[in-house]
Design a protein around this motif. Structure first.
Motif, short mmCIF file in Angstrom:
data_model
loop_
_atom_site.label_atom_id
_atom_site.label_comp_id
_atom_site.label_asym_id
_atom_site.label_seq_id
_atom_site.Cartn_x
_atom_site.Cartn_y
_atom_site.Cartn_z
N ILE A 93 0.85 -1.18 0.00
CA ILE A 93 0.00 0.00 0.00
C ILE A 93 0.88 1.23 0.00
O ILE A 93 1.72 1.40 0.88
CB ILE A 93 -0.94 0.01 1.21
CG1 ILE A 93 -1.88 -1.21 1.17
CG2 ILE A 93 -1.77 1.30 1.24
CD1 ILE A 93 -2.79 -1.31 2.37
N VAL A 126 -1.37 -0.97 -4.25
CA VAL A 126 -2.60 -0.17 -4.11
C VAL A 126 -2.20 1.24 -3.70
O VAL A 126 -1.48 1.43 -2.74
CB VAL A 126 -3.54 -0.78 -3.05
CG1 VAL A 126 -4.77 0.11 -2.86
CG2 VAL A 126 -3.94 -2.18 -3.44
N ILE A 147 -3.28 -0.58 -8.51
CA ILE A 147 -4.69 -0.22 -8.41
C ILE A 147 -4.83 1.14 -7.73
O ILE A 147 -4.26 1.37 -6.67
CB ILE A 147 -5.48 -1.28 -7.63
CG1 ILE A 147 -5.40 -2.63 -8.35
CG2 ILE A 147 -6.93 -0.85 -7.45
CD1 ILE A 147 -6.04 -3.77 -7.58
N SER A 178 -12.33 2.76 -9.19
CA SER A 178 -11.06 2.08 -8.95
C SER A 178 -10.59 1.51 -10.28
O SER A 178 -11.37 0.86 -10.99
CB SER A 178 -11.21 0.97 -7.91
OG SER A 178 -9.94 0.46 -7.54
N LEU A 219 -12.75 0.57 -3.56
CA LEU A 219 -11.38 0.06 -3.56
C LEU A 219 -11.33 -1.37 -3.04
O LEU A 219 -10.65 -2.23 -3.61
CB LEU A 219 -10.48 0.95 -2.70
CG LEU A 219 -9.02 0.50 -2.57
CD1 LEU A 219 -8.35 0.40 -3.93
CD2 LEU A 219 -8.25 1.42 -1.64
N VAL A 223 -9.89 -4.58 -5.17
CA VAL A 223 -8.79 -5.41 -4.68
C VAL A 223 -9.25 -6.86 -4.56
O VAL A 223 -8.51 -7.79 -4.94
CB VAL A 223 -8.28 -4.88 -3.32
CG1 VAL A 223 -7.32 -5.88 -2.68
CG2 VAL A 223 -7.59 -3.54 -3.50
#
Length: 242
Positions: A93, A126, A147, A178, A219, A223
């Motif tokens: 992340i 992400v 993403i 997203s 999101l 994911v």
């Protein structure tokens, strides 16, 4: 837990592809537990996602990809990806940057980030309010594996306060999108979108709160679809095979 293989592919549509792929699995004593397919008749592209149990499969797990590439991928001009349930995806992340970053510090930071990603065998990234442009080098290293989440006001309500701009415009819905990151800013293949309705009674803070909640949900869904291997990206669109 039963070990499972997941195969995603797309190729020019031709007769016999579905039969050959399923035959490859069943002849080698694989038990098919999921199958979904779609044909884009405009572009004449065949998309497929299939899962099968590996317990009695005759082809060794480490050789399945080579076998499939040799027997079918070349023949049908397939672009395919093969995953196994015992290999868990590792996520990184990238959070919001609190301080401005110069070109020099950005290049140094990215170098450290890529070294860290490689060290920990990260498979996808992400962006969480990252607010920085990802370099072409990073994007090419993680194609369709970065993403991003943003409010769906783009490009209508750009800038630092999109919810304020939306409030002034009197919008009736707000949304979140997203998508995979490409070299074109906020224009990559869309994975998930959703909206929430707004009324004249909502304040700017209401819009901000509802928008942020929606971004989290969208999101999370994106994911989840990615790690479940349900997303096939083709050109600048996605096919979600559920």
């Amino acid at each position: 837990m039963m070990k499972i293989a997941k195969l995603l592919l797309h190729c020019p549509d031709k007769p016999g592809i579905l039969a050959e792929v399923t035959d490859f699995i069943t002849v080698n004593k694989g038990n098919i537990i999921y199958l979904d397919q779609y044909v884009d008749h405009v572009k004449n592209i065949f998309f497929m996602r299939i899962e099968w149990e590996l317990m009695d499969f005759l082809v060794p797990q480490e050789k399945i990809e080579d076998y499939f590439a040799t027997l079918y991928a070349q023949k049908y001009e397939m672009n395919f990806r093969l995953y196994f349930s015992d290999t868990k995806p590792r996520m990184a992340i990238f959070p919001f940057h609190l301080f401005p970053i110069t070109k020099e510090t950005k290049e140094e930071q990215e170098k450290k980030e890529m070294e860290l990603l490689a060290k920990h065998k990260i498979t996808f990234i992400v962006l969480a309010r990252y607010m920085q442009v990802i370099s072409e080098r990073m994007i090419n290293a993680y194609p369709n594996r970065i993403i991003n989440i943003h409010h769906s006001f783009l490009p209508a309500f750009v800038g630092a306060k999109p919810y304020h701009a939306a409030f002034e415009r009197g919008v009736k819905i707000i949304g979140a999108t997203s998508h995979y990151v490409t070299t074109e800013l906020d224009a990559g293949p869309i994975i998930e979108q959703d909206v929430v309705h707004i009324t004249h009674k909502d304040t700017v803070q209401d819009l901000v709160n509802k928008g942020k909640d929606l971004e989290k949900i969208v999101l999370s869904r994106a994911v989840q679809k990615h790690i479940e291997r349900k997303v096939l990206a083709y050109k600048n669109k996605t096919v979600i095979l559920n």
